[in-house]
Design a protein around this motif. Structure first.
Motif, PDB file in Angstrom:
ATOM      1  N   GLU A  86       0.888  -1.280   0.072  1.00  0.00           N
ATOM      2  CA  GLU A  86       0.071  -0.028  -0.008  1.00  0.00           C
ATOM      3  C   GLU A  86       0.745   1.319  -0.041  1.00  0.00           C
ATOM      4  O   GLU A  86       0.249   2.279   0.009  1.00  0.00           O
ATOM      5  CB  GLU A  86      -1.010  -0.158   1.210  1.00  0.00           C
ATOM      6  N   ASN A  87       2.132   1.043   0.124  1.00  0.00           N
ATOM      7  CA  ASN A  87       3.063   2.158   0.397  1.00  0.00           C
ATOM      8  C   ASN A  87       2.654   3.375   1.399  1.00  0.00           C
ATOM      9  O   ASN A  87       2.545   4.432   1.141  1.00  0.00           O
ATOM     10  CB  ASN A  87       3.076   3.032  -0.966  1.00  0.00           C
ATOM     11  N   GLU A  88       2.371   2.505   2.624  1.00  0.00           N
ATOM     12  CA  GLU A  88       1.911   3.440   3.605  1.00  0.00           C
ATOM     13  C   GLU A  88       2.946   3.389   4.752  1.00  0.00           C
ATOM     14  O   GLU A  88       3.574   2.085   4.826  1.00  0.00           O
ATOM     15  CB  GLU A  88       0.394   3.034   4.265  1.00  0.00           C
ATOM     16  N   TRP A  89       3.290   4.640   5.391  1.00  0.00           N
ATOM     17  CA  TRP A  89       4.036   4.558   6.465  1.00  0.00           C
ATOM     18  C   TRP A  89       3.573   3.455   7.634  1.00  0.00           C
ATOM     19  O   TRP A  89       2.236   3.607   7.994  1.00  0.00           O
ATOM     20  CB  TRP A  89       4.316   5.824   7.290  1.00  0.00           C
ATOM     21  N   THR A  90       4.533   2.712   8.374  1.00  0.00           N
ATOM     22  CA  THR A  90       4.164   1.772   9.163  1.00  0.00           C
ATOM     23  C   THR A  90       5.328   1.466  10.447  1.00  0.00           C
ATOM     24  O   THR A  90       6.288   1.737  10.066  1.00  0.00           O
ATOM     25  CB  THR A  90       3.988   0.226   8.635  1.00  0.00           C
ATOM     26  N   ALA A  91       4.586   1.332  11.569  1.00  0.00           N
ATOM     27  CA  ALA A  91       5.422   1.138  12.699  1.00  0.00           C
ATOM     28  C   ALA A  91       5.076  -0.166  13.200  1.00  0.00           C
ATOM     29  O   ALA A  91       3.924  -0.656  13.397  1.00  0.00           O
ATOM     30  CB  ALA A  91       5.284   2.239  13.785  1.00  0.00           C
ATOM     31  N   TYR A  92       6.073  -0.736  13.783  1.00  0.00           N
ATOM     32  CA  TYR A  92       5.987  -2.002  14.462  1.00  0.00           C
ATOM     33  C   TYR A  92       6.278  -1.907  15.912  1.00  0.00           C
ATOM     34  O   TYR A  92       7.164  -1.406  16.156  1.00  0.00           O
ATOM     35  CB  TYR A  92       6.998  -3.135  13.982  1.00  0.00           C
ATOM     36  N   PHE A  93       5.452  -2.536  16.881  1.00  0.00           N
ATOM     37  CA  PHE A  93       5.634  -2.378  18.264  1.00  0.00           C
ATOM     38  C   PHE A  93       4.968  -3.593  18.793  1.00  0.00           C
ATOM     39  O   PHE A  93       4.309  -4.158  18.488  1.00  0.00           O
ATOM     40  CB  PHE A  93       5.165  -0.912  18.730  1.00  0.00           C
ATOM     41  N   ASN A  94       5.242  -3.536  20.254  1.00  0.00           N
ATOM     42  CA  ASN A  94       4.549  -4.397  21.122  1.00  0.00           C
ATOM     43  C   ASN A  94       3.983  -3.490  22.424  1.00  0.00           C
ATOM     44  O   ASN A  94       4.513  -2.591  22.687  1.00  0.00           O
ATOM     45  CB  ASN A  94       5.577  -5.735  21.869  1.00  0.00           C
ATOM     46  N   LEU A  95       2.872  -3.856  22.795  1.00  0.00           N
ATOM     47  CA  LEU A  95       2.067  -3.395  23.753  1.00  0.00           C
ATOM     48  C   LEU A  95       1.648  -4.240  24.786  1.00  0.00           C
ATOM     49  O   LEU A  95       1.050  -5.576  24.541  1.00  0.00           O
ATOM     50  CB  LEU A  95       0.819  -2.621  23.372  1.00  0.00           C
ATOM     51  N   ARG A  96       1.984  -4.393  26.166  1.00  0.00           N
ATOM     52  CA  ARG A  96       1.663  -5.167  27.026  1.00  0.00           C
ATOM     53  C   ARG A  96       0.821  -4.545  28.367  1.00  0.00           C
ATOM     54  O   ARG A  96       1.169  -3.546  28.777  1.00  0.00           O
ATOM     55  CB  ARG A  96       3.068  -5.855  27.654  1.00  0.00           C
ATOM     56  N   ILE A  97      -0.153  -5.312  28.808  1.00  0.00           N
ATOM     57  CA  ILE A  97      -0.868  -5.175  30.069  1.00  0.00           C
ATOM     58  C   ILE A  97      -0.679  -6.183  31.144  1.00  0.00           C
ATOM     59  O   ILE A  97      -0.634  -7.274  30.858  1.00  0.00           O
ATOM     60  CB  ILE A  97      -2.218  -4.763  29.814  1.00  0.00           C
ATOM     61  N   THR A  98      -0.357  -5.407  32.361  1.00  0.00           N
ATOM     62  CA  THR A  98      -0.244  -6.379  33.576  1.00  0.00           C
ATOM     63  C   THR A  98      -0.807  -5.988  34.497  1.00  0.00           C
ATOM     64  O   THR A  98      -1.227  -4.883  34.866  1.00  0.00           O
ATOM     65  CB  THR A  98       1.149  -6.296  33.780  1.00  0.00           C
TER      66      THR A  98
END
Length: 970
Positions: free
Chosen positions: A505-517
């Motif tokens: 799609e030629n779209e800006w992308t970020a990769y991350f992790n989100l954690r809840i505790t």
């Protein structure tokens, strides 16, 4: 109807003492009778496989599932009912996803709990279901303890008189790895110590109904299981016309609090596929499934409304109850809990309702008031009135202003759309084309308001102070490599930086992790709703709510190894600074509220327009967070925490990505082009011209990704022409009998952005097709040929022409000035007369060219031209002179005295007007309009352009002249 309902019915009372039960076989008999009734009413019910007591061994249950699996088709239903004990088995670390180290199991028949082979673990059922080759409507109903997660929890022994728990008060020792029924599928089960089972055995899409939460017990009495009795009663009352959502919702209220310890039935959607909470019970073909709110009678709490505080219900709200014969009863909410509310019904009305029935009920003011401001940028009174009438009939809508509104409805470029307050040209949804003859405005607006109300409610949902401190930790791994930051982002914003554009799609992308505790010492039930700016509401937790034990953590989205967030193409085109996604964490220590949150979810509204010429149609929500890769009674507490993820746009204010690739298409698009003009350029005065200057970005003041500098008046003129063309089309639609105007001119006819010019006022009365461009000259009109081409095409009634100012009292004045003449001379002495006379002759020739050509068209009733007003030589603000396009050239030529300049300006303006008047008099259908005395000294915007008030006078003069000709013609 080709559907067949295959069923496996299991009931076990005869467990080793002291764990016998007494109602499970009775439950199976009731379910058998229920299926028989379905068969008598035309449903195809093959003979059920029934396993009671000693027949219900693990081996027989497994074989029965396999037997039916071989017979069913995609059109069939596979119904598994179990009534008996539920239990737990230790894992000894075998399954990494089991945070508490326990498997949840059905306890099959055995005469000795000390032997092995009688526990059927939920993971084994998962495996059995995964082997079904077809895709039937698969339903499991477990009336046992620990069944909320397909089993779980150990509650203390605390029998109520006449009531028994269907659970074993112990957890069983871990079995040998070789005794799992999927042992032959995997040579080494130790892989599950480091790999989730879900990665090896996918969940088969099915519905699971459990009698109790994982932390609760299921109860029975002399009549059998409480849940089974309730379920069959509801099915009978509703004649089977219920969805799984209805079952879960009604059950939680009906059974709530009837025992000393909670029993809360639960409905789970397992796996992905066509089955969901709104699917009809057993896949039966019914006219409709009910999803409206209802009132239900509960033995302890009395009449209860099936919606609560999470959906905006508040104390003292009024609800309307529908009873037979379409009569209604009004009642008042007395207490609003997260999932339901208690209701006070007038005593004199109680005789009209039956405690064993449910009744539809509505609360018109569920959500908080929504303030909408109508931002009429097009100054279109008709659309504004229509919109106000629509909103006036919507509950809980208040008319706001630009300072206090929650959202704006903007009318711009003959389109209607929603936007954030003050952000006028950045639509949140697809612009409605007000020129579309098939547009039903009311239907679209009402639907949009429904979405916005729900989104706004959850966006502003709050219940502060219920917990003494924040009960969860929200931690970020910004690069997706398990390097967790220490900051707790609950109730905080997070800025994310994209690292690459996606290939597809030629779209800006970020990769991350989100954690809840869970940071407390008690069990918590946590929901996480993701609210995107396109009004989508999605759950990042598979079944809407997850139970977290003390210290337990989970990644979001649930069951994902990594998350992504993108900057959708439409947000890049419309120059968003970031893509904000709001995460609403709803935390309760009381109970699972997942059933209610089904009502919360909604898809996105259609996205703002982008150019898709030659592109495959895109579908689905864009920009949201997506996965990547693979009891005792206590005080009820619930609270909401908000975390906003902002994916920053690294090319904000830059023509880049999708817009850069398709720039030529965008600036030609009459619907989208005017938005591009407003979002990427700012106007810069340049005398008769308006330049479009590129907004500053992080990469420089006017640099676009394609490497060019954008600073030219063509952008402003071109894009404003698109805006005016749509305005013309709208006027033709609503004023079909009004005369049509064709106008060609300079900045007195088009002065974009800064003031309302002459045609802005003419357009209010007549459909006007404008060809004007700031800075244009008469010779350019002739070279382009657009005026004559459009006249043939449009066949206008009247033609308006504004031109020549640039040549006489505009920037070209420097060509005819002498230098160093001195003070107090006659106007002619300041001019190079030969050049001046040549300019006058050239202008006359150009006007003659247009008058001759246009007069040949019999459909043109009349042509109007105007002369310019006498501009001022002196201004109190010296920057007007310094930045202007007339006086500064005279000063540069030595004319320091303002009186001398004023006499010269009057001389030039008078000669131009006299030439034009003389010329017009030679044509029967040409009229010259004298504007010299119209504009007062305080009605100038800058050196050569009137203010709004001055231009209005000029516009009114044209309107009066046209009206006079119309009167004469008639």
């Amino acid at each position: 109807m080709n559907q067949k309902i295959f069923s496996l019915l299991i009931g076990i009372d005869e467990y080793p003492a002291p764990n016998r039960l007494f109602g499970c076989v009775k439950d199976v008999a009731k379910v058998t009778n229920y299926l028989d009734d379905l068969g008598r009413n035309g449903v195809q019910i093959p003979l059920p496989i029934t396993l009671l007591n000693r027949q219900a061994t693990k081996a027989n249950i497994v074989q029965s599932i396999k037997t039916i699996s071989k017979q069913i088709t995609d059109d069939d239903t596979f119904f598994i009912y179990y009534s008996g004990h539920g239990g737990q088995e230790r894992t000894n670390g075998l399954f990494i996803e089991e945070h508490d180290g326990l498997l949840e199991c059905l306890i099959c028949y055995t005469d000795n709990f000390e032997e092995e082979g009688f526990l059927l673990a939920d993971k084994e059922l998962r495996y059995l279901f995964s082997t079904i080759e077809t895709n039937p409507h698969l339903v499991t109903v477990f009336d046992c303890c620990h069944s909320g997660d397909m089993t779980r929890t150990l509650a203390p022994e605390n029998f109520e008189s006449g009531m028994r728990k269907r659970r074993i008060a112990r957890s069983f020792e871990a079995r040998k790895e070789t005794s799992f029924i999927f042992k032959e599928e995997f040579s080494d089960l130790s892989i599950f110590k480091s790999t989730r089972l879900s990665e090896q055995i996918p969940n088969k899409n099915h519905i699971h109904l459990s009698a109790a939460l994982s932390s609760e017990s299921a109860w029975e009495d002399e009549q059998g299981g409480v849940f089974t009795r309730y379920l069959l009663g509801l099915l009978g009352q509703k004649n089977n016309a219920v969805s799984y959502y209805d079952i879960g919702r009604y059950a939680k209220i009906s059974i709530r609090n009837i025992t000393k310890v909670h029993q809360t039935p639960l409905v789970r959607v397992i796996g992905s596929g066509p089955m969901d909470q709104m699917s009809p019970w057993l896949g039966l073909e019914i006219d409709s499934t009910s999803s409206e709110a209802v009132i239900i009678y509960n033995k302890k709490d009395g009449w209860t409304f099936s919606q609560g505080a999470l959906l905006g219900i508040r104390e003292e709200m009024e609800i309307e109850i529908t009873i037979p014969s379409h009569q209604t009863i009004s009642a008042i909410i007395t207490k609003a809990l997260p999932e339901y509310a208690l209701v006070d019904i007038p005593k004199e009305k109680l005789s009209a309702i039956n405690k064993s029935n449910t009744y539809p009920a509505i609360c018109k003011t569920t959500y908080s008031p929504l303030r909408i401001y109508i931002n009429n940028l097009d100054e279109d009174p008709i659309v504004e009135k229509s919109l106000k009438d629509i909103l006036a009939n919507e509950d809980n809508i208040q008319e706001g202003n630009v300072e206090n509104c929650n959202f704006e409805f903007s009318i711009f470029n003959q389109t209607l759309y929603l936007n954030y307050p003050g952000d006028h040209y950045r639509p949140l949804n697809e612009q409605l084309d007000l020129l579309d003859e098939h547009l039903i405005l009311r239907d679209h607006v009402v639907n949009q308001i429904k979405y916005v109300k729900a989104w706004h409610h959850f966006n502003t949902l709050n219940n502060p102070g219920s917990f003494n401190k924040i009960p969860i930790a929200v931690n970020l791994d910004p690069e997706g490599n398990r390097n967790w930051e220490d900051t707790n982002y609950a109730d905080h914003d997070i800025d994310l930086f994209p690292i690459e554009r996606t290939d597809e799609e030629n779209e800006w992308t970020a990769y991350f992790n989100l954690r809840i505790t869970n940071t407390t010492n008690e069990d918590l039930f946590v929901a996480c709703l993701a609210l995107d700016s396109d009004f989508e509401i999605d759950s990042l937790i598979e079944n809407h709510v997850i139970k977290l034990e003390p210290g337990q953590e989970v990644l979001l989205p649930e069951n994902s190894d990594q998350a992504t967030i993108t900057l959708p193409s439409y947000k890049e085109v419309y120059n968003w600074k970031s893509n904000p996604v709001r995460l609403k964490f709803i935390v309760s220590n009381k109970e699972d509220f997942s059933t209610l949150l089904i009502d919360a979810q909604q898809p996105a509204l259609p996205h703002p327009l982008i150019d898709t010429t030659g592109l495959a149609t895109r579908s689905g929500a864009r920009g949201s967070i997506k996965p990547r890769g693979i009891v005792r009674r206590k005080k009820e507490k619930w609270q909401v925490f908000t975390t906003t993820l902002n994916l920053l746009n690294p090319e904000y204010n830059m023509v880049s990505g999708h817009l850069d690739e398709r720039w030529d298409l965008y600036i030609k698009n009459e619907k989208i082009g005017p938005f591009i003009s407003k979002l990427y350029f700012r106007p810069k005065k340049a005398g008769f011209a308006i330049e479009s200057e590129k907004l500053e970005s992080a990469h420089g003041p006017a640099v676009a990704s394609r490497g060019f500098r954008i600073s030219k008046m063509d952008i402003a003129n071109y894009l404003d022409d698109k805006l005016r063309y749509r305005r013309f089309r709208k006027a033709k639609k609503i004023l079909p009998d009004a005369p049509t105007i064709l106008a060609e001119g300079d900045s007195w006819f088009l002065y974009p952005f800064l003031v309302k010019d002459t045609l802005d006022y003419v357009m209010r009365t007549y459909p006007t097709r404008s060809l004007a461009a700031a800075g244009a000259e008469l010779m350019e009109y002739k070279k382009s040929g657009q005026l004559l081409k459009e006249a043939k095409k449009l066949k206008p009634d009247y033609v308006l022409i504004s031109g020549g100012g640039n040549d006489v009292i505009g920037p070209e004045v420097k060509v005819i000035l002498k230098e160093g003449v001195g003070v107090g001379k006659e106007p002619e002495e300041y001019l190079l007369m030969n050049k001046y006379i040549s300019v006058r002759k050239q202008l006359k020739k150009l006007f003659i060219f247009f008058f001759d050509a246009l007069s040949k068209h019999v459909f043109i009733k009349h042509i109007f031209v105007h002369g310019y007003a006498t501009i001022k030589a002196h201004h109190s603000d010296p920057t007007i002179i310094r930045n202007g396009w007339v006086n500064k050239y005279m000063i540069a030529a030595g004319m320091k005295d303002a009186h001398d300049r004023q006499r010269l300006i009057k001389f030039l303006v008078d000669n131009f007007n006299e030439d034009l008047e003389t010329l017009a008099d030679t044509y029967e259908r040409v009229t010259y309009l004298d504007m010299r005395t119209l504009v007062l000294d305080n009605e100038w915007y800058d050196e050569i352009h009137p203010s709004d008030e001055g231009f209005k006078k000029i516009g009114d003069r044209f309107i009066e002249a046209i009206k006079a000709k119309e009167t004469n013609n008639s």
